[in-house]
Design an enzyme around this catalytic site. Sequence first.
Site, PDB file in Angstrom:
ATOM      1  N   LYS A  63     -43.515  11.206 -47.435  1.00  8.15           N
ATOM      2  CA  LYS A  63     -42.846  12.460 -47.063  1.00  8.15           C
ATOM      3  C   LYS A  63     -41.661  12.126 -46.154  1.00  8.15           C
ATOM      4  CE  LYS A  63     -42.691  15.088 -43.789  1.00  8.15           C
ATOM      5  NZ  LYS A  63     -41.280  15.498 -43.834  1.00  8.15           N
TER       6      LYS A  63
ATOM      7  N   GLU B 171     -44.996   4.225 -35.302  1.00  2.02           N
ATOM      8  CA  GLU B 171     -43.730   3.726 -34.742  1.00  2.02           C
ATOM      9  C   GLU B 171     -43.083   4.927 -34.059  1.00  2.02           C
ATOM     10  OE1 GLU B 171     -42.765   0.727 -34.587  1.00  2.02           O
ATOM     11  OE2 GLU B 171     -43.954  -0.303 -36.084  1.00  2.02           O
TER      12      GLU B 171
ATOM     13  N   CYS C 256     -34.479   4.645 -32.260  1.00  2.30           N
ATOM     14  CA  CYS C 256     -35.596   4.449 -31.338  1.00  2.30           C
ATOM     15  C   CYS C 256     -35.318   3.253 -30.428  1.00  2.30           C
ATOM     16  CB  CYS C 256     -36.876   4.219 -32.126  1.00  2.30           C
ATOM     17  SG  CYS C 256     -36.689   2.912 -33.345  1.00  2.30           S
TER      18      CYS C 256
ATOM     19  N   GLU D  89     -35.846  10.396 -23.983  1.00  2.58           N
ATOM     20  CA  GLU D  89     -35.050   9.691 -24.985  1.00  2.58           C
ATOM     21  C   GLU D  89     -33.793  10.522 -25.263  1.00  2.58           C
ATOM     22  OE1 GLU D  89     -37.303   9.394 -28.611  1.00  2.58           O
ATOM     23  OE2 GLU D  89     -36.395   7.483 -29.126  1.00  2.58           O
TER      24      GLU D  89
HETATM   25  P1  NAP Z   1     -40.212  13.815 -35.687  1.00  4.14           P
HETATM   26  O1  NAP Z   1     -39.755  15.181 -35.384  1.00  4.14           O
HETATM   27  O2  NAP Z   1     -41.435  13.319 -35.041  1.00  4.14           O
HETATM   28  O3  NAP Z   1     -40.338  13.749 -37.273  1.00  4.14           O
HETATM   29  C1  NAP Z   1     -40.667  12.580 -37.967  1.00  4.14           C
HETATM   30  C2  NAP Z   1     -41.330  12.931 -39.273  1.00  4.14           C
HETATM   31  O4  NAP Z   1     -42.565  13.610 -38.990  1.00  4.14           O
HETATM   32  C3  NAP Z   1     -40.535  13.877 -40.153  1.00  4.14           C
HETATM   33  O5  NAP Z   1     -40.734  13.530 -41.501  1.00  4.14           O
HETATM   34  C4  NAP Z   1     -41.162  15.202 -39.838  1.00  4.14           C
HETATM   35  O6  NAP Z   1     -41.018  16.160 -40.864  1.00  4.14           O
HETATM   36  C5  NAP Z   1     -42.611  14.814 -39.694  1.00  4.14           C
HETATM   37  N1  NAP Z   1     -43.429  15.780 -38.960  1.00  4.14           N
HETATM   38  C6  NAP Z   1     -43.042  16.660 -38.010  1.00  4.14           C
HETATM   39  N2  NAP Z   1     -44.104  17.394 -37.608  1.00  4.14           N
HETATM   40  C7  NAP Z   1     -45.169  16.964 -38.324  1.00  4.14           C
HETATM   41  C8  NAP Z   1     -46.546  17.341 -38.380  1.00  4.14           C
HETATM   42  N3  NAP Z   1     -47.046  18.302 -37.611  1.00  4.14           N
HETATM   43  N4  NAP Z   1     -47.358  16.707 -39.242  1.00  4.14           N
HETATM   44  C9  NAP Z   1     -46.887  15.719 -40.033  1.00  4.14           C
HETATM   45  N5  NAP Z   1     -45.596  15.332 -40.030  1.00  4.14           N
HETATM   46  C10 NAP Z   1     -44.747  15.934 -39.183  1.00  4.14           C
HETATM   47  O7  NAP Z   1     -39.103  12.736 -35.349  1.00  4.14           O
HETATM   48  P2  NAP Z   1     -37.586  12.734 -35.759  1.00  4.14           P
HETATM   49  O8  NAP Z   1     -36.863  13.704 -34.913  1.00  4.14           O
HETATM   50  O9  NAP Z   1     -37.435  12.849 -37.256  1.00  4.14           O
HETATM   51  O10 NAP Z   1     -37.178  11.235 -35.414  1.00  4.14           O
HETATM   52  C11 NAP Z   1     -36.782  10.852 -34.164  1.00  4.14           C
HETATM   53  C12 NAP Z   1     -37.908  10.150 -33.421  1.00  4.14           C
HETATM   54  O11 NAP Z   1     -38.372   9.057 -34.197  1.00  4.14           O
HETATM   55  C13 NAP Z   1     -37.451   9.549 -32.109  1.00  4.14           C
HETATM   56  O12 NAP Z   1     -38.388   9.785 -31.115  1.00  4.14           O
HETATM   57  C14 NAP Z   1     -37.373   8.057 -32.417  1.00  4.14           C
HETATM   58  O13 NAP Z   1     -37.516   7.234 -31.298  1.00  4.14           O
HETATM   59  C15 NAP Z   1     -38.484   7.897 -33.377  1.00  4.14           C
HETATM   60  N6  NAP Z   1     -38.285   6.688 -34.188  1.00  4.14           N
HETATM   61  C16 NAP Z   1     -39.094   5.615 -33.943  1.00  4.14           C
HETATM   62  C17 NAP Z   1     -38.916   4.438 -34.656  1.00  4.14           C
HETATM   63  C18 NAP Z   1     -39.782   3.245 -34.391  1.00  4.14           C
HETATM   64  O14 NAP Z   1     -39.793   2.351 -35.220  1.00  4.14           O
HETATM   65  N7  NAP Z   1     -40.497   3.167 -33.291  1.00  4.14           N
HETATM   66  C19 NAP Z   1     -37.917   4.359 -35.626  1.00  4.14           C
HETATM   67  C20 NAP Z   1     -37.106   5.463 -35.839  1.00  4.14           C
HETATM   68  C21 NAP Z   1     -37.312   6.627 -35.115  1.00  4.14           C
HETATM   69  P3  NAP Z   1     -39.895  17.312 -40.791  1.00  4.14           P
HETATM   70  O15 NAP Z   1     -38.626  16.632 -41.007  1.00  4.14           O
HETATM   71  O16 NAP Z   1     -40.233  18.246 -41.842  1.00  4.14           O
HETATM   72  O17 NAP Z   1     -40.003  17.894 -39.421  1.00  4.14           O
END
Ligand code: NAP
Length: 488
Positions: free
Chosen positions: A185, A261, A295, A392
């Site tokens: 997804k 991650e 990230c 962040e």
């Molecule tokens: P996010 O809001 O947590 O969303 C990530 C994914 O999770 C999206 O596909 C999102 O879908 C889905 N999601 C949201 N709510 C969910 C739920 N209740 N159940 C299941 N899935 C759900 O994060 P983001 O804003 O896309 O990404 C930014 C974050 O990712 C930052 O904190 C960054 O540090 C972190 N990140 C970490 C790494 C690493 O390797 N450590 C790498 C890249 C990014 P929707 O799009 O439909 O909301």
Amino acid sequence: MGDAARERRIVEEVPKKLLIGGRERDAAEGKTFPVEDPSTGEILCEVADASPDDGMAALDAAHKAQAQWAATAPRDRGEILRRAFEMVTEQADDIAMLMTLEMGKPLAESKAEITYAAEFFRWFSEEAVRISGEWKVNATGSGRVLVMRQPIGPCLLITPWNFPLAMGTRKIGPAIAAGCTVVIKPAALTPLTILKLADILAKAGLPEGVLNVVTTKSTGKVMGPLIADPRLRKLSFTGSTEVGQKLIEQSAQQVLKTSMELGGNAPFIVCADADVDAAVDGAMLAKMRNIGEACTAANRFYVHADVAEEFTKKLTDRMGSMTIGRGVDEGVEVGPLVEADQRDKVAELVDDAVQKGAKVRTGGQVPNGAGYFYPPTVLADVPTSARLVKEEIFGPVAPVFTFTEDDEAVRAANDTEFGLVSYLYTRDLQRAIRLSERLEAGMVGLNQGMVSNAGAPFGGWKQSGLGREGGDVGIDEYLEIKYVAMNV
Ligand code: NAP
């Protein structure tokens, strides 16, 4: 073909439907949702908006394909990944344009992500044939133990919008190599790149049902039942710590194996003995790669007082002279942030720091006009009470703090619940080792502003996550260990 026509052609060529059991299909309720170009706010296209029933159909397909995929020869699994690596590489120009259109980053950065992303397919094509076990003689000498590693089973992969391709290949590569089937997804903001990748994998020969793609706006409702289904054996998530924590809770119900991650809050330490020009080069990479939406982005710069002004001035000159614009346009170095909310959050963090006494050296103002742009911003004299010390930023903002003793820098660097990556600039080898050992992070960039590498075990400490992606251990996340104990 003109640029606008090329952009349209590239978007048109992407399948916009769900991919379930090898078939492209509309969402059961016929719903779709729009995908936007963040540089203009205009809609690029609509994609299928899956319902919970569609999500379940994807898991049905993954479950049905699991046994046969696990029994497929490792060499054959590897060859499919290798072919996909080559196809992604050959089509890099078009995929880069697609990624830039839906995510905003400049084309050159999209291309760099594609190189990085494709490398996970090449790496894991090589790992597929190296899944091994162990043969042990019992301490008593009488028994033997045969240790084997087997595919864990159907996996759910949830990816974020910031690296639309790499966050997918980093999970799909090891899962497929290990013999697992998947439901993926992608983020609702950037679904097109993964839909394109799924098409490439099908053309590379991936059998039906091994990779299923679910795009949805009702994320929680569609993912929840899958996570609760006992046929699912693994959840691999990249995204925010907040959502990761919820998913860990949900996974507890089934004691599901998870890889997480999550978020970061990277410190970037510049010691007095550092090569300041090299540190500025590294800072540009650690801060401005992906417009700060990484990230691994440096979130806090701790610079020794002796070199702080030189570093801040050079960083300000570099960041202040970057070309901002649509990522698809030539010469653009800074694209828009991914959406209005993200831009507003960055502006809010800067305003908070400034209100508390930080000095803006460059940037700091939301520009007028379409798109979600925010200028590269350097802040000096930032008080430690500023919210961006703890949160962040996820944008092109570099707050600079000063220190005088190494201990002070290490204490400040570690004073966060996150622990993904730390950056350290020093020319003193002993100091480099000493400080690297004390930094509480899964990765340290020593005299370099980027750590990502398909051959290395990427991952975080503390609330930055669980498990590792890439490297020798990346495939272990998709394998279960079993031993057979026998008497001889
Ligand atoms: P996010 O809001 O947590 O969303 C990530 C994914 O999770 C999206 O596909 C999102 O879908 C889905 N999601 C949201 N709510 C969910 C739920 N209740 N159940 C299941 N899935 C759900 O994060 P983001 O804003 O896309 O990404 C930014 C974050 O990712 C930052 O904190 C960054 O540090 C972190 N990140 C970490 C790494 C690493 O390797 N450590 C790498 C890249 C990014 P929707 O799009 O439909 O909301």
